[in-house]
Write a protein that holds these residues in place. Sequence first.
Motif, PDB file in Angstrom:
ATOM      1  N   GLY A  61       0.788  -1.224   0.000  1.00 57.10           N
ATOM      2  CA  GLY A  61       0.000   0.000   0.000  1.00 57.10           C
ATOM      3  C   GLY A  61       0.818   1.271   0.000  1.00 57.10           C
ATOM      4  O   GLY A  61       0.263   2.370  -0.022  1.00 57.10           O
ATOM      5  N   VAL A  62       2.148   1.135   0.033  1.00 59.43           N
ATOM      6  CA  VAL A  62       3.032   2.305   0.020  1.00 59.43           C
ATOM      7  C   VAL A  62       3.791   2.330  -1.310  1.00 59.43           C
ATOM      8  O   VAL A  62       4.263   1.301  -1.786  1.00 59.43           O
ATOM      9  N   GLY A  63       3.911   3.510  -1.890  1.00 57.40           N
ATOM     10  CA  GLY A  63       4.638   3.621  -3.144  1.00 57.40           C
ATOM     11  C   GLY A  63       3.858   3.058  -4.318  1.00 57.40           C
ATOM     12  O   GLY A  63       2.663   2.778  -4.235  1.00 57.40           O
ATOM     13  N   ARG A  64       4.553   2.903  -5.436  1.00 56.43           N
ATOM     14  CA  ARG A  64       3.935   2.405  -6.661  1.00 56.43           C
ATOM     15  C   ARG A  64       4.859   1.392  -7.334  1.00 56.43           C
ATOM     16  O   ARG A  64       6.041   1.657  -7.532  1.00 56.43           O
ATOM     17  N   ARG A  65       4.318   0.234  -7.632  1.00 57.04           N
ATOM     18  CA  ARG A  65       5.073  -0.771  -8.366  1.00 57.04           C
ATOM     19  C   ARG A  65       5.285  -0.291  -9.794  1.00 57.04           C
ATOM     20  O   ARG A  65       4.347   0.136 -10.468  1.00 57.04           O
ATOM     21  N   LEU A  66       6.538  -0.349 -10.268  1.00 56.15           N
ATOM     22  CA  LEU A  66       6.866   0.100 -11.612  1.00 56.15           C
ATOM     23  C   LEU A  66       6.969  -1.085 -12.564  1.00 56.15           C
ATOM     24  O   LEU A  66       7.562  -2.111 -12.233  1.00 56.15           O
ATOM     25  N   GLU A  67       6.403  -0.913 -13.753  1.00 52.35           N
ATOM     26  CA  GLU A  67       6.433  -1.968 -14.760  1.00 52.35           C
ATOM     27  C   GLU A  67       7.345  -1.624 -15.929  1.00 52.35           C
ATOM     28  O   GLU A  67       7.901  -2.519 -16.559  1.00 52.35           O
ATOM     29  N   THR A 174       3.851  15.997  -7.311  1.00 54.09           N
ATOM     30  CA  THR A 174       2.656  16.634  -7.834  1.00 54.09           C
ATOM     31  C   THR A 174       1.488  15.671  -7.687  1.00 54.09           C
ATOM     32  O   THR A 174       1.642  14.457  -7.846  1.00 54.09           O
ATOM     33  N   THR A 175       0.344  16.219  -7.331  1.00 50.58           N
ATOM     34  CA  THR A 175      -0.878  15.422  -7.273  1.00 50.58           C
ATOM     35  C   THR A 175      -1.791  15.763  -8.443  1.00 50.58           C
ATOM     36  O   THR A 175      -2.955  15.348  -8.470  1.00 50.58           O
ATOM     37  N   GLU A 176      -1.251  16.510  -9.400  1.00 52.71           N
ATOM     38  CA  GLU A 176      -2.003  16.808 -10.620  1.00 52.71           C
ATOM     39  C   GLU A 176      -2.303  15.507 -11.349  1.00 52.71           C
ATOM     40  O   GLU A 176      -1.392  14.733 -11.655  1.00 52.71           O
ATOM     41  N   PRO A 177      -3.552  15.199 -11.645  1.00 52.19           N
ATOM     42  CA  PRO A 177      -3.872  13.921 -12.295  1.00 52.19           C
ATOM     43  C   PRO A 177      -3.234  13.814 -13.683  1.00 52.19           C
ATOM     44  O   PRO A 177      -3.338  14.733 -14.499  1.00 52.19           O
ATOM     45  N   THR A 178      -2.552  12.724 -13.933  1.00 51.93           N
ATOM     46  CA  THR A 178      -1.990  12.429 -15.252  1.00 51.93           C
ATOM     47  C   THR A 178      -2.159  10.941 -15.505  1.00 51.93           C
ATOM     48  O   THR A 178      -2.487  10.163 -14.599  1.00 51.93           O
ATOM     49  N   LEU A 179      -1.901  10.531 -16.731  1.00 54.29           N
ATOM     50  CA  LEU A 179      -1.952   9.106 -17.038  1.00 54.29           C
ATOM     51  C   LEU A 179      -0.857   8.341 -16.298  1.00 54.29           C
ATOM     52  O   LEU A 179      -0.962   7.138 -16.094  1.00 54.29           O
ATOM     53  N   LEU A 180       0.191   9.037 -15.892  1.00 58.46           N
ATOM     54  CA  LEU A 180       1.296   8.378 -15.207  1.00 58.46           C
ATOM     55  C   LEU A 180       0.996   8.115 -13.733  1.00 58.46           C
ATOM     56  O   LEU A 180       1.481   7.145 -13.161  1.00 58.46           O
ATOM     57  N   THR A 181       0.221   8.987 -13.120  1.00 61.35           N
ATOM     58  CA  THR A 181       0.078   8.970 -11.665  1.00 61.35           C
ATOM     59  C   THR A 181      -0.348   7.616 -11.130  1.00 61.35           C
ATOM     60  O   THR A 181       0.194   7.122 -10.141  1.00 61.35           O
ATOM     61  N   GLU A 182      -1.316   6.995 -11.764  1.00 59.52           N
ATOM     62  CA  GLU A 182      -1.827   5.708 -11.290  1.00 59.52           C
ATOM     63  C   GLU A 182      -1.316   4.545 -12.140  1.00 59.52           C
ATOM     64  O   GLU A 182      -1.865   3.449 -12.083  1.00 59.52           O
ATOM     65  N   CYS A 196      15.081  15.244 -16.781  1.00 59.12           N
ATOM     66  CA  CYS A 196      13.934  15.418 -15.909  1.00 59.12           C
ATOM     67  C   CYS A 196      13.076  14.167 -16.030  1.00 59.12           C
ATOM     68  O   CYS A 196      13.201  13.400 -16.988  1.00 59.12           O
ATOM     69  N   GLY A 197      12.252  13.941 -15.045  1.00 55.58           N
ATOM     70  CA  GLY A 197      11.452  12.732 -15.079  1.00 55.58           C
ATOM     71  C   GLY A 197      10.206  12.832 -14.237  1.00 55.58           C
ATOM     72  O   GLY A 197      10.075  13.688 -13.361  1.00 55.58           O
ATOM     73  N   LEU A 198       9.273  11.943 -14.528  1.00 56.46           N
ATOM     74  CA  LEU A 198       8.049  11.793 -13.764  1.00 56.46           C
ATOM     75  C   LEU A 198       7.924  10.321 -13.388  1.00 56.46           C
ATOM     76  O   LEU A 198       8.007   9.444 -14.256  1.00 56.46           O
ATOM     77  N   ILE A 199       7.728  10.060 -12.090  1.00 60.20           N
ATOM     78  CA  ILE A 199       7.674   8.683 -11.613  1.00 60.20           C
ATOM     79  C   ILE A 199       6.508   8.560 -10.639  1.00 60.20           C
ATOM     80  O   ILE A 199       6.468   9.277  -9.631  1.00 60.20           O
ATOM     81  N   ARG A 203      -0.312   6.804  -3.707  1.00 55.99           N
ATOM     82  CA  ARG A 203      -1.209   7.725  -3.004  1.00 55.99           C
ATOM     83  C   ARG A 203      -1.583   8.934  -3.868  1.00 55.99           C
ATOM     84  O   ARG A 203      -1.700  10.061  -3.383  1.00 55.99           O
ATOM     85  N   GLY A 204      -1.726   8.702  -5.176  1.00 55.28           N
ATOM     86  CA  GLY A 204      -2.154   9.758  -6.076  1.00 55.28           C
ATOM     87  C   GLY A 204      -1.108  10.798  -6.386  1.00 55.28           C
ATOM     88  O   GLY A 204      -1.437  11.880  -6.876  1.00 55.28           O
ATOM     89  N   ALA A 205       0.150  10.503  -6.110  1.00 59.80           N
ATOM     90  CA  ALA A 205       1.229  11.468  -6.340  1.00 59.80           C
ATOM     91  C   ALA A 205       2.239  10.929  -7.344  1.00 59.80           C
ATOM     92  O   ALA A 205       2.390   9.713  -7.518  1.00 59.80           O
ATOM     93  N   ALA A 206       2.915  11.840  -8.003  1.00 62.55           N
ATOM     94  CA  ALA A 206       4.022  11.491  -8.888  1.00 62.55           C
ATOM     95  C   ALA A 206       5.229  12.319  -8.486  1.00 62.55           C
ATOM     96  O   ALA A 206       5.108  13.510  -8.167  1.00 62.55           O
TER      97      ALA A 206
END
Length: 252
Positions: A61-67, A174-182, A196-199, A203-206
């Motif tokens: 439930g913490v963080g985001r699994r990356l594929e 950022t909690t701005e909704p994007t296709l990456l966030t979830e 630069c990068g987005l990861i 919890r709805g954040a990138a």
Amino acid sequence: MRVVVIGAGVAGLALARGLLRKGHDVEVYEESPEPRTAGGSVSLWPGSTAILEELKVDWAGVGRRLETLESWAPDGRRLLTLDLTVPERRFGHPVVHVARSELVELLADGVPVTYGARAEHVVPERAEVRLSDGRTVRGDVLVGADGRRSAVRSALWGADAATLSPWVTWQGFTTEPTLLTESGRAVMIAGRHGLCGLIPAGRGAAAVVVRRQVGAGAAVLGRRPAGGGAAAGAVRGVGRPGAEGAGLDRGH
């Protein structure tokens, strides 16, 4: 065995948890008056998530699994995509991106830490430390995990101080909704002046990462890096509907 650990960051806390699980007597002393939860985010590769499991850290439930990990050029060309499920299948543990604050809180759970205790004088030969409150603590083993300005390091190697690298990194969320966030996509955009990068970080954040190399005396705050317009446009566009498979937004 009695172990004195100076520093309650990720390294010090992970070491303390491991030693405690093996039945050792561990004391951790931290200069900060409270847990050091400031900072950006951390990518945990299969070896790291395996260690967390061994340390009985419940990171569900913490963080985001990356594929996938994608590399893009500033002009919007996708350069490569790494399938992160390959090492996950091979080693049995996922790649996870997590906020450093959450990782520190998980590692600190159940670890005896004395906060507001700065190491002022260290005697490595006796595994002895005099703290800022006047106490002197001793152990069978002394571990320095107190960062770049380490008092333990100074006692061991004197003037052999750590030096800053020419790379500067800014991190934020950022909690701005994007296709990456979830999603499970990490995107890095590299150019001549840095990257630069987005990861997604859960919890709805990138996490937003900007890294560039600067010369001696270079002014970097308040300046827009040369050639940064395309990269900035790419960051704006990569999470927009329709960006996937159609190139990134090249807007300036």
